[in-house]
Write a protein that holds these residues in place. Structure first.
Motif, PDB file in Angstrom:
ATOM      1  N   GLY A 101       0.815  -1.209   0.000  1.00  0.00           N
ATOM      2  CA  GLY A 101       0.000   0.000   0.000  1.00  0.00           C
ATOM      3  C   GLY A 101       0.847   1.257   0.000  1.00  0.00           C
ATOM      4  N   LEU A 102       1.843   1.303   0.870  1.00  0.00           N
ATOM      5  CA  LEU A 102       2.749   2.449   0.922  1.00  0.00           C
ATOM      6  C   LEU A 102       3.497   2.606  -0.397  1.00  0.00           C
ATOM      7  N   ILE A 103       4.027   1.516  -0.927  1.00  0.00           N
ATOM      8  CA  ILE A 103       4.789   1.596  -2.181  1.00  0.00           C
ATOM      9  C   ILE A 103       3.910   2.138  -3.308  1.00  0.00           C
ATOM     10  N   TYR A 104       2.652   1.697  -3.341  1.00  0.00           N
ATOM     11  CA  TYR A 104       1.743   2.125  -4.402  1.00  0.00           C
ATOM     12  C   TYR A 104       1.427   3.612  -4.287  1.00  0.00           C
ATOM     13  N   LEU A 105       1.385   4.140  -3.069  1.00  0.00           N
ATOM     14  CA  LEU A 105       1.192   5.576  -2.895  1.00  0.00           C
ATOM     15  C   LEU A 105       2.409   6.360  -3.377  1.00  0.00           C
ATOM     16  N   LEU A 106       3.594   5.824  -3.117  1.00  0.00           N
ATOM     17  CA  LEU A 106       4.819   6.498  -3.559  1.00  0.00           C
ATOM     18  C   LEU A 106       4.992   6.401  -5.067  1.00  0.00           C
ATOM     19  N   PHE A 107       4.674   5.220  -5.608  1.00  0.00           N
ATOM     20  CA  PHE A 107       4.883   4.959  -7.036  1.00  0.00           C
ATOM     21  C   PHE A 107       3.622   4.334  -7.628  1.00  0.00           C
ATOM     22  N   PRO A 108       2.661   5.152  -8.047  1.00  0.00           N
ATOM     23  CA  PRO A 108       1.445   4.605  -8.647  1.00  0.00           C
ATOM     24  C   PRO A 108       1.701   3.818  -9.933  1.00  0.00           C
TER      25      PRO A 108
ATOM     26  N   ALA B  38       4.114   1.549 -10.051  1.00  0.00           N
ATOM     27  CA  ALA B  38       4.831   0.334  -9.645  1.00  0.00           C
ATOM     28  C   ALA B  38       4.077  -0.914 -10.085  1.00  0.00           C
ATOM     29  N   LYS B  39       4.851  -1.988 -10.316  1.00  0.00           N
ATOM     30  CA  LYS B  39       4.286  -3.279 -10.681  1.00  0.00           C
ATOM     31  C   LYS B  39       4.706  -4.314  -9.632  1.00  0.00           C
ATOM     32  N   PHE B  40       3.748  -5.148  -9.225  1.00  0.00           N
ATOM     33  CA  PHE B  40       4.000  -6.145  -8.198  1.00  0.00           C
ATOM     34  C   PHE B  40       3.775  -7.540  -8.773  1.00  0.00           C
ATOM     35  N   ILE B  41       4.793  -8.378  -8.692  1.00  0.00           N
ATOM     36  CA  ILE B  41       4.703  -9.750  -9.174  1.00  0.00           C
ATOM     37  C   ILE B  41       4.662 -10.668  -7.961  1.00  0.00           C
ATOM     38  N   ASN B  42       3.526 -11.252  -7.720  1.00  0.00           N
ATOM     39  CA  ASN B  42       3.336 -12.148  -6.582  1.00  0.00           C
ATOM     40  C   ASN B  42       3.632 -13.578  -7.048  1.00  0.00           C
ATOM     41  N   ILE B  43       4.836 -14.069  -6.749  1.00  0.00           N
ATOM     42  CA  ILE B  43       5.209 -15.398  -7.214  1.00  0.00           C
ATOM     43  C   ILE B  43       4.712 -16.431  -6.211  1.00  0.00           C
TER      44      ILE B  43
ATOM     45  N   TRP C  33      -4.707  -6.929  -0.811  1.00  0.00           N
ATOM     46  CA  TRP C  33      -4.067  -6.132  -1.860  1.00  0.00           C
ATOM     47  C   TRP C  33      -4.768  -6.354  -3.204  1.00  0.00           C
ATOM     48  N   HIS C  34      -5.161  -7.585  -3.481  1.00  0.00           N
ATOM     49  CA  HIS C  34      -5.886  -7.850  -4.731  1.00  0.00           C
ATOM     50  C   HIS C  34      -7.202  -7.086  -4.790  1.00  0.00           C
ATOM     51  N   SER C  35      -7.810  -6.878  -3.640  1.00  0.00           N
ATOM     52  CA  SER C  35      -9.101  -6.198  -3.631  1.00  0.00           C
ATOM     53  C   SER C  35      -8.965  -4.686  -3.804  1.00  0.00           C
ATOM     54  N   VAL C  36      -7.826  -4.114  -3.377  1.00  0.00           N
ATOM     55  CA  VAL C  36      -7.702  -2.647  -3.421  1.00  0.00           C
ATOM     56  C   VAL C  36      -6.774  -2.157  -4.536  1.00  0.00           C
ATOM     57  N   MET C  37      -5.959  -3.033  -5.119  1.00  0.00           N
ATOM     58  CA  MET C  37      -5.083  -2.599  -6.214  1.00  0.00           C
ATOM     59  C   MET C  37      -4.918  -3.713  -7.247  1.00  0.00           C
ATOM     60  N   PRO C  38      -6.017  -4.218  -7.774  1.00  0.00           N
ATOM     61  CA  PRO C  38      -5.958  -5.384  -8.668  1.00  0.00           C
ATOM     62  C   PRO C  38      -5.140  -5.149  -9.927  1.00  0.00           C
ATOM     63  N   ASP C  39      -5.143  -3.949 -10.459  1.00  0.00           N
ATOM     64  CA  ASP C  39      -4.447  -3.696 -11.725  1.00  0.00           C
ATOM     65  C   ASP C  39      -2.928  -3.669 -11.581  1.00  0.00           C
TER      66      ASP C  39
ATOM     67  N   GLU D 285       3.376  -8.942 -20.994  1.00  0.00           N
ATOM     68  CA  GLU D 285       2.192  -8.155 -21.370  1.00  0.00           C
ATOM     69  C   GLU D 285       1.747  -7.290 -20.196  1.00  0.00           C
ATOM     70  N   PHE D 286       1.794  -7.852 -18.992  1.00  0.00           N
ATOM     71  CA  PHE D 286       1.439  -7.092 -17.785  1.00  0.00           C
ATOM     72  C   PHE D 286       2.409  -5.933 -17.566  1.00  0.00           C
ATOM     73  N   LEU D 287       3.696  -6.172 -17.798  1.00  0.00           N
ATOM     74  CA  LEU D 287       4.704  -5.143 -17.552  1.00  0.00           C
ATOM     75  C   LEU D 287       4.809  -4.139 -18.693  1.00  0.00           C
ATOM     76  N   GLY D 288       4.376  -4.543 -19.873  1.00  0.00           N
ATOM     77  CA  GLY D 288       4.474  -3.647 -21.023  1.00  0.00           C
ATOM     78  C   GLY D 288       5.814  -3.703 -21.719  1.00  0.00           C
ATOM     79  N   VAL D 289       6.439  -4.892 -21.748  1.00  0.00           N
ATOM     80  CA  VAL D 289       7.701  -5.075 -22.461  1.00  0.00           C
ATOM     81  C   VAL D 289       7.543  -6.223 -23.446  1.00  0.00           C
TER      82      VAL D 289
END
Length: 494
Positions: free
Chosen positions: A337-344, A346-351, A394-400, A423-427
């Motif tokens: 949540g904090l990271i997303y506020l700092l960097f809208p 940002a991309k998160f890969i949940n392995i 996190w999936h419920s509040v920042m799914p994209d 495709e998710f990252l845009g590369v």
């Protein structure tokens, strides 16, 4: 007396107090090598690597034949991305203590980090013949990880013999992990499980809390990082760099994924970087006078902007700055949540990986940290459940911003899995992703040897040989486990 007090404070991680005492010593005698060494170690812990290099170089000049300052200086050089300087220091340390296995061990670790496995193996073999030093436990442990032995030639006798020579809990624990790995590779699953159980039991004695004590902290993260807070982010934010965070449970394949991605020219990595929690969160806590996550309620745009700059400065310290900058510290999932506020952007890969496979890998590997969930299957289950609850939030509040990547698909269907991630990252997908093992980029995690090999799915189902024993251990009452272990004593062969 002052030096003894300073070193004691440093051992207790009371860095400010220790720094005060070391500086007092240095004021009295600017040539005090021990004081310089102490300040250098503090700089290392604070990840102030430039300062650490300066202080430790001065310390080594005044303490030229002590190994500890030299090994610390090598760490500092690695911190400023000067591996050749680190290598020079380590080779010098080995030359002045040619019959001591300790500098050999540190030099071998350097070679392991940079993928020179044969050199590391050769140096460890030399060190093994140098006598009975405490570091021998770690030398044997690393040699076992190479898996270069069989039923006729192995390290079982050396490990069993070393255990008769020490009462040190940590050294015994390391030997037990090595014996577990050895018997596993020799297909003696019963002995392997017995030794891994012993290793975990010893390590659990070093823990200072229980996993269930973390539950209120996780609930606070969820309540503080609600949809309203996440929606308050500056949605028009753009940046020349896209921060990418690989998150999840330990032993889920984060190092493998990281090495695949950095094979692409658009990616670089900070490794397992803790600057979000150690610097960014610490700054916000200091400014708001509230602990994390309560401090999130006091965030304003000025505070967010300054906190963002702290992380950007960390990114700039990387030897390579690319459009996508990876941070693969798994526990960063607590700060999404904090990271997303700092960097809208940002991309998160949940392995993710099969729970039983992850639990077995954690149980059968030695983590230097003494968290309870690293040395108990039941404690790990609690930790895993906390992680799942938070990831669901996190999936419920920042799914994209989140992408779930399955380890099993990564190793069995790598092209399709990585194409979807791209495709998710845009590369654009690149075949270079699958040539990750040819890299000599530094890797310091438990997977440092495995990622130097081509992609394989051999580890995918390895846990199944131990599934019944794992379930039995989890379901046994604690007192029953302890009584049985006491009655059984050490496994056969000790």
């Amino acid at each position: 007396m002052l030096l003894e007090k300073a070193n004691q404070l440093l051992a207790e991680n009371k860095l400010k107090e220790a720094e005060f005492h070391f500086k007092a010593l240095l004021d009295a005698n600017p040539e005090n090598g021990e004081a310089l060494f102490g300040l250098g170690r503090i700089a290392l812990r604070l990840e102030r690597y430039d300062a650490a290099v300066y202080l430790l170089q001065r310390a080594c000049e005044r303490l030229p034949y002590l190994l500890e300052p030299l090994h610390a200086l090598a760490d500092a050089f690695n911190g400023v991305h000067s591996p050749q300087d680190a290598l020079t220091v380590l080779e010098y340390a080995k030359s002045i203590a040619s019959h001591n296995p300790e500098p050999h061990y540190f030099l071998a670790q350097h070679y392991l980090t940079y993928g020179e496995l044969d050199k590391a193996y050769g140096i460890l073999q030399q060190a093994l013949a140098m006598g009975e030093y405490p570091v021998k436990a770690y030398i044997l442990f690393e040699l076992v990880q190479f898996s270069r032995f069989n039923h006729e030639q192995n390290y079982l006798n050396e490990l069993h013999h070393f255990l008769t020579l020490t009462n040190n809990l940590r050294l015994k624990m390391v030997c037990y992990y090595a014996l577990g790995k050895s018997y596993d590779l020799l297909d003696d699953t019963e002995q392997a499980f017995n030794y891994f159980t012993l290793a975990n039991k010893l390590q659990s004695q070093l823990t200072t809390f229980k996993t269930n004590e973390l539950a209120p902290f996780y609930q606070q993260i969820i309540s503080q990082s609600d949809a309203t807070l996440i929606d308050s982010r500056y949605k028009r934010f753009t940046g020349t760099i896209t921060p990418v965070f690989i998150i999840g449970m330990p032993r889920s394949g984060s190092t493998l994924l990281e090495q695949m991605l950095v094979s692409h020219e658009s990616f670089a990595s900070l490794g397992e970087d803790a600057s979000i929690s150690n610097q960014v969160v610490a700054y916000i806590e200091q400014q708001t006078q509230l602990p994390y996550p309560e401090c999130l309620s006091k965030l304003d745009q000025k505070l967010i902007s300054t906190a963002r700059d702290i992380y950007i400065e960390r990114l700039k310290q990387s030897p390579h700055v690319r459009p996508y900058m990876i941070n693969k510290l798994p526990a960063n999932y607590q700060s999404l949540g904090l990271i997303y506020l700092l960097f809208p952007n940002a991309k998160f890969i949940n392995i993710q990986r099969d729970y039983q496979a992850v639990a077995w890998s954690v149980f059968s590997n030695y983590f230097a940290e003494n968290e309870p969930y690293f040395c108990s299957l039941s404690e790990f289950k609690q930790y895993y459940d906390l992680y799942q609850q938070l990831m669901s939030h996190w999936h419920s509040v920042m799914p994209d911003a989140l992408f779930d990547l399955q380890y099993e698909l990564l190793v069995t269907e790598p092209e399709q899995t990585l194409s979807a991630l791209c495709e998710f990252l845009g590369v654009k997908y690149s075949n270079r992703f699958l040539e990750f093992y040819k890299s000599n980029k530094p890797v310091a995690t438990l997977s440092k040897a495995a990622v130097r090999q081509p992609l394989t799915d051999k580890a995918k189902d390895k846990y199944k040989r131990y599934e019944t024993a794992m379930n039995r251990l989890v379901n046994e009452p604690k007192t029953t486990q302890e009584d049985q272990q006491t009655d059984r004593g050490a496994p056969q062969g000790e």
